[in-house]
Design an enzyme around this catalytic site. Structure first.
Site, PDB file in Angstrom:
ATOM      1  N   GLU A  57     -33.416  26.774  -9.917  1.00 33.63           N
ATOM      2  CA  GLU A  57     -34.223  25.569 -10.139  1.00 33.63           C
ATOM      3  C   GLU A  57     -34.601  25.466 -11.602  1.00 33.63           C
ATOM      4  O   GLU A  57     -35.178  26.401 -12.168  1.00 33.63           O
ATOM      5  CB  GLU A  57     -35.494  25.599  -9.278  1.00 33.63           C
ATOM      6  CG  GLU A  57     -35.201  25.522  -7.800  1.00 33.63           C
ATOM      7  CD  GLU A  57     -36.425  25.134  -6.962  1.00 33.63           C
ATOM      8  OE1 GLU A  57     -37.515  24.909  -7.533  1.00 33.63           O
ATOM      9  OE2 GLU A  57     -36.270  25.069  -5.733  1.00 33.63           O
ATOM     10  N   GLU A  73     -40.912  17.542  -2.494  1.00 32.55           N
ATOM     11  CA  GLU A  73     -41.872  18.637  -2.676  1.00 32.55           C
ATOM     12  C   GLU A  73     -43.275  18.195  -2.247  1.00 32.55           C
ATOM     13  O   GLU A  73     -43.596  17.015  -2.276  1.00 32.55           O
ATOM     14  CB  GLU A  73     -41.963  19.022  -4.159  1.00 32.55           C
ATOM     15  CG  GLU A  73     -40.673  19.498  -4.787  1.00 32.55           C
ATOM     16  CD  GLU A  73     -40.945  20.140  -6.152  1.00 32.55           C
ATOM     17  OE1 GLU A  73     -40.952  19.406  -7.154  1.00 32.55           O
ATOM     18  OE2 GLU A  73     -41.171  21.356  -6.182  1.00 32.55           O
ATOM     19  N   ASN A 129     -36.860  29.983  -9.725  1.00 33.31           N
ATOM     20  CA  ASN A 129     -37.242  29.125 -10.847  1.00 33.31           C
ATOM     21  C   ASN A 129     -36.894  29.804 -12.170  1.00 33.31           C
ATOM     22  O   ASN A 129     -37.171  30.989 -12.357  1.00 33.31           O
ATOM     23  CB  ASN A 129     -38.754  28.868 -10.805  1.00 33.31           C
ATOM     24  CG  ASN A 129     -39.131  28.002  -9.623  1.00 33.31           C
ATOM     25  OD1 ASN A 129     -38.929  26.790  -9.654  1.00 33.31           O
ATOM     26  ND2 ASN A 129     -39.655  28.610  -8.567  1.00 33.31           N
ATOM     27  N   GLU A 158     -37.882  28.746  -1.324  1.00 32.10           N
ATOM     28  CA  GLU A 158     -38.095  28.809  -2.763  1.00 32.10           C
ATOM     29  C   GLU A 158     -38.911  30.064  -3.028  1.00 32.10           C
ATOM     30  O   GLU A 158     -39.906  30.334  -2.344  1.00 32.10           O
ATOM     31  CB  GLU A 158     -38.854  27.572  -3.288  1.00 32.10           C
ATOM     32  CG  GLU A 158     -39.132  27.721  -4.784  1.00 32.10           C
ATOM     33  CD  GLU A 158     -39.687  26.474  -5.458  1.00 32.10           C
ATOM     34  OE1 GLU A 158     -39.890  25.451  -4.780  1.00 32.10           O
ATOM     35  OE2 GLU A 158     -39.931  26.545  -6.677  1.00 32.10           O
ATOM     36  N   ASP A 209     -35.630  20.380 -10.812  1.00 31.66           N
ATOM     37  CA  ASP A 209     -36.996  20.490 -10.286  1.00 31.66           C
ATOM     38  C   ASP A 209     -37.898  19.387 -10.842  1.00 31.66           C
ATOM     39  O   ASP A 209     -37.612  18.820 -11.895  1.00 31.66           O
ATOM     40  CB  ASP A 209     -37.551  21.865 -10.698  1.00 31.66           C
ATOM     41  CG  ASP A 209     -38.623  22.379  -9.751  1.00 31.66           C
ATOM     42  OD1 ASP A 209     -39.017  21.632  -8.849  1.00 31.66           O
ATOM     43  OD2 ASP A 209     -39.038  23.544  -9.929  1.00 31.66           O
TER      44      ASP A 209
HETATM   45  P1  C2E Z   1     -42.791  24.534  -8.744  1.00 36.29           P
HETATM   46  O1  C2E Z   1     -41.503  25.159  -9.096  1.00 36.29           O
HETATM   47  O2  C2E Z   1     -42.812  23.054  -8.730  1.00 36.29           O
HETATM   48  O3  C2E Z   1     -43.229  25.126  -7.360  1.00 36.29           O
HETATM   49  C1  C2E Z   1     -43.871  24.433  -6.355  1.00 36.29           C
HETATM   50  C2  C2E Z   1     -45.351  24.636  -6.445  1.00 36.29           C
HETATM   51  O4  C2E Z   1     -45.971  23.770  -5.524  1.00 36.29           O
HETATM   52  C3  C2E Z   1     -45.777  26.025  -6.056  1.00 36.29           C
HETATM   53  O5  C2E Z   1     -46.935  26.317  -6.779  1.00 36.29           O
HETATM   54  C4  C2E Z   1     -46.128  25.861  -4.592  1.00 36.29           C
HETATM   55  O6  C2E Z   1     -47.000  26.841  -4.116  1.00 36.29           O
HETATM   56  C5  C2E Z   1     -46.760  24.527  -4.636  1.00 36.29           C
HETATM   57  N1  C2E Z   1     -46.727  23.830  -3.360  1.00 36.29           N
HETATM   58  C6  C2E Z   1     -45.797  23.898  -2.394  1.00 36.29           C
HETATM   59  N2  C2E Z   1     -46.104  23.078  -1.364  1.00 36.29           N
HETATM   60  C7  C2E Z   1     -47.251  22.476  -1.689  1.00 36.29           C
HETATM   61  C8  C2E Z   1     -48.091  21.506  -1.047  1.00 36.29           C
HETATM   62  O7  C2E Z   1     -47.815  21.041   0.057  1.00 36.29           O
HETATM   63  N3  C2E Z   1     -49.218  21.128  -1.710  1.00 36.29           N
HETATM   64  C9  C2E Z   1     -49.536  21.614  -2.936  1.00 36.29           C
HETATM   65  N4  C2E Z   1     -50.668  21.180  -3.495  1.00 36.29           N
HETATM   66  N5  C2E Z   1     -48.761  22.518  -3.568  1.00 36.29           N
HETATM   67  C10 C2E Z   1     -47.642  22.941  -2.959  1.00 36.29           C
HETATM   68  P2  C2E Z   1     -47.158  27.709  -7.472  1.00 36.29           P
HETATM   69  O8  C2E Z   1     -46.606  28.799  -6.613  1.00 36.29           O
HETATM   70  O9  C2E Z   1     -48.582  27.772  -7.873  1.00 36.29           O
HETATM   71  O10 C2E Z   1     -46.246  27.604  -8.737  1.00 36.29           O
HETATM   72  C11 C2E Z   1     -46.520  26.694  -9.734  1.00 36.29           C
HETATM   73  C12 C2E Z   1     -45.386  26.609 -10.709  1.00 36.29           C
HETATM   74  O11 C2E Z   1     -45.211  27.839 -11.404  1.00 36.29           O
HETATM   75  C13 C2E Z   1     -44.042  26.344 -10.046  1.00 36.29           C
HETATM   76  O12 C2E Z   1     -43.922  24.983  -9.768  1.00 36.29           O
HETATM   77  C14 C2E Z   1     -43.105  26.843 -11.096  1.00 36.29           C
HETATM   78  O13 C2E Z   1     -42.914  25.894 -12.088  1.00 36.29           O
HETATM   79  C15 C2E Z   1     -43.865  27.988 -11.683  1.00 36.29           C
HETATM   80  N6  C2E Z   1     -43.360  29.258 -11.099  1.00 36.29           N
HETATM   81  C16 C2E Z   1     -43.740  29.867  -9.984  1.00 36.29           C
HETATM   82  N7  C2E Z   1     -43.030  31.016  -9.812  1.00 36.29           N
HETATM   83  C17 C2E Z   1     -42.178  31.101 -10.848  1.00 36.29           C
HETATM   84  C18 C2E Z   1     -41.181  32.040 -11.249  1.00 36.29           C
HETATM   85  O14 C2E Z   1     -40.884  33.045 -10.600  1.00 36.29           O
HETATM   86  N8  C2E Z   1     -40.493  31.802 -12.413  1.00 36.29           N
HETATM   87  C19 C2E Z   1     -40.774  30.700 -13.159  1.00 36.29           C
HETATM   88  N9  C2E Z   1     -40.071  30.526 -14.296  1.00 36.29           N
HETATM   89  N10 C2E Z   1     -41.695  29.774 -12.811  1.00 36.29           N
HETATM   90  C20 C2E Z   1     -42.391  29.987 -11.661  1.00 36.29           C
HETATM   91 CA    CA Z   2     -41.345  21.472  -8.371  1.00 35.70          CA
HETATM   92 CA    CA Z   3     -39.519  24.994  -8.365  1.00 41.38          CA
END
Ligand code: C2E
Ligand code: CA
Ligand code: CA
Length: 533
Positions: A125, A212, A93, A38, A155
């Site tokens: 996603e 996830e 995403n 991802e 998602d």
């Molecule tokens: P998401 O799409 O649900 O992405 C998964 C989030 O969970 C990511 O946070 C990831 O770092 C985190 N994660 C993965 N494994 C674990 C785990 O074992 N424990 C915990 N506590 N967290 C875990 P991140 O990178 O902070 O991103 C947060 C949200 O921001 C994402 O949720 C997504 O909705 C959004 N996002 C991130 N990058 C993009 C992007 O390029 N475009 C868009 N539109 N949204 C993005």
């Molecule tokens: Ca997610």
């Molecule tokens: Ca996602």
């Protein structure tokens, strides 16, 4: 951070190419292999330090920067696609707001095509909230992606208000179970049940299911047991910059318990269902209140009820009123953790015998679900046992009333059985019959017989001798004792089986013959001839 970041900060970061993609591995749980990544946006500002995507994505959405940001992330991530496994997928995403944009498909597919990545390797996603605002527009866009060959993942499943109709009508390939369920799975049976249900739902609809936020080995174990297809989380791999993307085809190498051989819940369900119905034993399952939840046909036949009528009924109802409280108490004890009970019962109605076994059923988290009952029909065995006992009784009586003495000895020479004829009746215990038989033997015969016997047991397979013995009527008799070496009752260890026959009359006759022969000098045959006349 002394002040909130602004749209201007973000715009500068995008123009300055400060936002980079991070890649988080997606692990296929039955093979422990990385099947894709991802892509997550990462921004480390020289002044503010790392900024959470939750924050800057919201600003990007609000200030119409999300399109540009997305294209940039896609372009950068695709540059690295060539260095990854050719089959590894990249999941991007897309924000809910982007789905309202009519040019989204062209923007995204254009960026990917430009980078030369096949659409089949890309997954889009989207969250449930993207579908709520304008369903028909969102559906049209999603269909375009689907038709072009992209994979579509739903998602954060479970956090929004996705209807099952929508789940079915949208062309999703993947369901991503939200981390909030996975996180609480070990402690909250409710979460565990939701995860189990979503895994089953996804598989029934032909979608692969991604869990996830997998952080602990216990969560991973449960997910594997449930047959979840793909895992994502810190335990399996953190989001990492492209430079760190070494070979993640197996992660962590060889350390994870494999799910190989574990089958999906759906197949497992059908298999169990088949076993349940086809089993040669009667099976039923009771809830914690003692009511039938399920029963197989065989069980219904034993109870004498229609299977469909049985469901919902209290199992104690089958017992007489006075016994119900006892049955309920036993059931409560087993539910509380008493060891499995197993006992023989007779069905008064049919007169058949069963081995009843009753045990409690506990789920992965230790929740008591109910009681499992099984009944194995042992009527034929019981009848066979009774017949055998009758046969044995017959032989025993035959031996006891016989004028001959049956005996048995071990290969060491020790006599362990002797029938009662010699000692005067069945009321004399076997031990007593054995203990004094040697003393009853005539003193002149004892040493000889003993020597013959010891010689036989050392290397013979049959035994034969004659001696005098004091019979139960206190008269001396001549007996012939014969024995053969044969397998014991267990069919293996060898035993001597023998019989002593009274030959007193024959001996007397022979002696008389001898005497006559000496006197008249005739041949024995001639004298015997005389006797018959
Ligand atoms: P998401 O799409 O649900 O992405 C998964 C989030 O969970 C990511 O946070 C990831 O770092 C985190 N994660 C993965 N494994 C674990 C785990 O074992 N424990 C915990 N506590 N967290 C875990 P991140 O990178 O902070 O991103 C947060 C949200 O921001 C994402 O949720 C997504 O909705 C959004 N996002 C991130 N990058 C993009 C992007 O390029 N475009 C868009 N539109 N949204 C993005
Ligand atoms: Ca997610
Ligand atoms: Ca996602």
């Amino acid at each position: 951070m002394t002040r909130q970041i602004t749209a201007a900060d973000l715009e500068r970061a995008i123009s300055g190419h400060q936002i980079e993609p991070a890649f988080q591995p997606l692990i296929r749980l039955d093979e422990d292999t990385t099947v894709g990544y991802e892509v997550l946006a990462r921004w480390t500002d020289p002044v503010f330090g790392p900024v959470s995507p939750i924050d800057f994505i919201a600003i990007a959405e609000e200030h119409s920067l999300i399109g540009k940001l997305t294209r940039q992330i896609i372009a950068k991530a695709c540059q690295h696609a060539t260095s990854l496994d050719r089959n590894a997928t990249l999941a991007f995403n897309l924000s809910p707001v982007q789905l309202r944009n009519a040019t989204l498909f062209n923007d995204v597919s254009g960026a990917i095509a430009k980078a030369g990545v096949p659409f089949e390797r890309v997954v889009i996603e989207i969250t449930e909230s993207a579908l709520i605002d304008d369903e028909s527009l969102a559906l049209a866009t999603i269909r375009k992606f689907k038709q072009a060959g992209f994979g579509i993942a739903l998602d954060d499943f479970g956090t929004g208000f996705s209807s099952l109709t929508r789940l079915h009508s949208f062309p999703f390939d993947k369901l991503k179970i939200d981390a909030s369920f996975v996180r609480t799975m070990e402690t909250d049976p409710g979460s565990r049940k939701i995860v189990a249900a979503v895994v089953g739902l996804g598989q029934s609809l032909g979608m692969s299911v991604v869990a996830e936020g997998v952080e602990t080995a216990a969560q991973l174990f449960i997910l594997k047991r449930l047959g979840c297809d793909i895992g994502q989380g810190y335990l399996l791999g953190r989001p990492m910059p492209a430079a760190q993307l070494v070979d993640h085809s197996l992660y962590p190498p060889g350390k994870m318990p494999s799910r190989r051989g574990v089958i999906s819940p759906l197949i497992k369900l059908h298999q169990l269902e088949t076993i349940y119905q086809g089993a040669p034993i009667a099976l039923a399952f009771l809830d914690t209140a003692g009511r039938y939840v399920s029963a197989n046909d065989r069980y219904a036949r034993v109870i004498g009820e229609e299977r469909t009528c049985l469901i919902g009924q209290s199992a104690a109802d089958a017992f007489a009123e006075g016994r119900r409280a006892v049955v309920a108490r036993i059931a409560r004890r087993i539910l509380a953790g008493r060891p499995v009970i197993e006992r023989e019962v007779v069905n008064r109605r049919t007169n058949r015998s069963y081995v009843l076994s009753c045990s409690r059923i506990v789920d992965d988290g230790g929740d008591v679900l109910g009681l499992s009952i099984s009944l194995i029909d042992v009527t034929r065995r019981k009848l066979a046992e009774a017949a055998l006992r009758a046969d044995e009784e017959h032989f025993r009586l035959a031996i006891e009333v016989s004028p001959n003495v049956a005996w048995a000895a071990r290969t060491t020479g020790e006599v362990y059985y002797m029938s009662p004829a010699l000692s005067g009746g069945a009321h004399v215990a076997v031990e007593d019959r054995i203990s004094n038989w040697y003393e009853r033997m005539h003193a002149e015969d004892r040493v000889r017989v003993r020597q013959e016997w010891l010689a036989t047991i050392s290397d013979g397979t049959s035994f034969q001798t004659e001696f005098r013995i004091l019979w139960s009527d206190d008269r001396w008799r001549w007996v012939r004792s014969e024995a053969v070496l044969a397998p014991g009752a267990d069919g293996k260890a060898h035993r001597w089986f023998g019989v002593m026959t009274d030959i007193t009359a024959r001996r007397a006759l022979e002696e008389q013959v001898d005497r006559l022969q000496n006197r008249v000098g005739n041949s024995a045959d001639e004298i015997l001839q005389l006797f018959r006349l």
